[in-house]
Design an enzyme around this catalytic site. Structure first.
Site: not given
Ligand code: NAD
Length: 411
Positions: A147, A197, A229, A253, A257
């Site tokens: 970001y 990852k 994942d 993020d 959620d």
């Protein structure tokens, strides 16, 4: 109570857009109630930011307002954004206010506790048995990664358009958030899951190395590494298996959620964004509900204020050192839910609302304040000692009461 003057805390409020003003107003009323009950006061000042900042000043937040927010003891924020400012190609966008505050005030760690109040289990899409014992805390790196990395742009080339984003982490950026996560895990059940990852990304491999380098300093914390994942899958298959999760910005993020769904409604989940800076009273931080500006219900007395009220409890705990008042608010929220009060979002469509008291923003806030004033409220919250493993049925119930964020290990 001491004989000296009552402490007065300076709080910046940033109501923002949509339901932001509704829920910040509600949390402010609860904080005033707690101040009266516990013998302190507030000096409030308001900052205009978000879509309303664009309308008023032409920018999501002015630099001088970021600086002013930094002079407060803590910041309470509602939400920003809405259909009027939703063009992702616009040069000025409401969420720039969030980035400016997080980056400008070095709030590098976003903490999202997720617990499920027993009375809200029917509101969750997961089977009840999967929700038993869910009490996790996601620590998301907030000021670096994709970001913030540059370049981040679209280019025209002879082969057509290409776009690039940059995933960049320095060792220091990883280390400070990982250390905080270790400290938090030490103050809870002593389990830390680092999410990355590493089979694909160089930043993830550096992340893993830094976690391993920090591990010896926290021998009491059990550390596991999980690929993002498989973590996403386990969060819905075995959510109770997690204690503290720490991860980089983008993964955090998305995972936070996903985890929010466990609690039944976005309207229940608080958050804190912390940095390293300390004020005279605690750690400087920004507190906000995890939900957005919910323009569909804004200004109609429909918003669930509990996520923001619980964010206010976190503010009392970490930025002001007012732990008993924080617990009293969390206890009052738990008692309000136990007594059957629900905003619309907490009543699943297929559920008969009979026996429940369906109220609006104001009614829910009144009910919390009323219970805050009752002596029993202060005895309700999640008062497990840091690191203790509660076993009695009563302790179990307490452990699942809203925001069992037993982060008492926080230095
Ligand atoms: P949202 O969280 O605003 O709403 C999603 C759904 O949840 C809606 O149906 C809404 O009515 C409901 N909801 C949200 N909060 C609620 C509450 N307190 N009580 C009851 N119901 C609630 O997400 P969205 O619809 O994707 O986004 C709307 C706007 O908010 C967009 O402009 C988005 O950019 C912005 N947004 C801001 C933030 C932030 O300020 N931190 C976060 C997410 C989204």
């Amino acid at each position: 109570m001491t004989d000296g003057p009552l402490p007065v805390y300076r709080i910046a409020t940033i109501p923002g857009d949509g339901v932001g003003p509704d829920v910040v107003g509600a949390a402010r009323r609860v904080l005033e109630g707690a101040a009266t009950a516990f013998g302190f006061g507030f000096d409030w000042f308001e900052i205009t930011a978000g879509g309303i900042g664009i309308d008023t000043y032409g920018v999501a937040i002015r630099a001088e307002d970021v600086a002013a927010a930094g002079t407060a003891d803590a910041i309470l924020l509602g939400a920003v954004g809405g259909p009027r400012w939703d063009d992702p190609n616009a040069a000025v966008r409401p969420e720039q206010a969030l980035f400016a505050l997080r980056g400008g005030l070095e709030l590098f760690a976003n903490l999202r506790p997720v617990t499920v109040h027993p009375a809200l289990v029917p509101s969750s899409p997961l089977r009840p048995e999967l929700l038993d014992g869910v009490d996790l805390l996601i620590v998301r790196e907030l000021t670096s990664g994709l970001y913030f990395g540059r370049p981040s742009e679209e280019r025209r080339t002879a082969d057509g358009r290409v776009a690039v984003d940059t995933l960049w982490y320095t060792e220091a950026e990883i280390r400070r958030v990982v250390r905080l996560a270790f400290e938090l895990a030490r103050g809870r059940r002593g389990k830390l899951t680092s999410v990355d990852k590493a089979n694909v990304l160089a930043t993830s491999r550096l992340w893993r190395k830094v976690v391993e380098e920090e591990r010896p300093a926290f021998p009491e914390v059990e550390v596991g590494h999980q690929l993002v994942d498989s973590c996403a899958m386990l969060l819905v298959r075995q959510p109770a298996a997690f204690d503290v999760l720490v991860t980089e910005n983008l993964f955090g993020d998305i995972l936070s959620d996903e985890a929010s769904v466990l609690a039944g409604s976005l309207g229940m989940l608080p958050s804190a964004s912390l940095g390293e800076r300390r004020t005279a009273h605690g750690r400087f931080g920004l507190y906000e509900p995890i939900h957005g500006s919910a323009p569909d219900i804004a200004g109609r007395d429909l918003a669930n204020p509990l996520a923001t009220i619980l964010s206010a409890a976190m503010l009392l705990r970490w930025s002001l050192g007012q732990e008993p008042a924080a617990r009293a608010i969390e206890g009052a929220v738990g008692a309000t839910l136990d007594d059957g009060y629900r905003t619309r979002d907490l009543v699943p469509a297929a559920t008969d609302a009979g026996g429940l008291r369906v109220v609006g923003t104001a009614g829910m806030t009144d009910a919390v304040i009323e219970r805050l004033g009752r002596g029993s409220a202060g005895q309700r919250p999640s008062d497990r000692d840091a690191g203790s493993s509660s076993s009695s049925a009563d302790d179990e119930a307490i452990a699942t009461i809203v925001v069992a964020d037993t982060l008492l290990g926080l230095p």
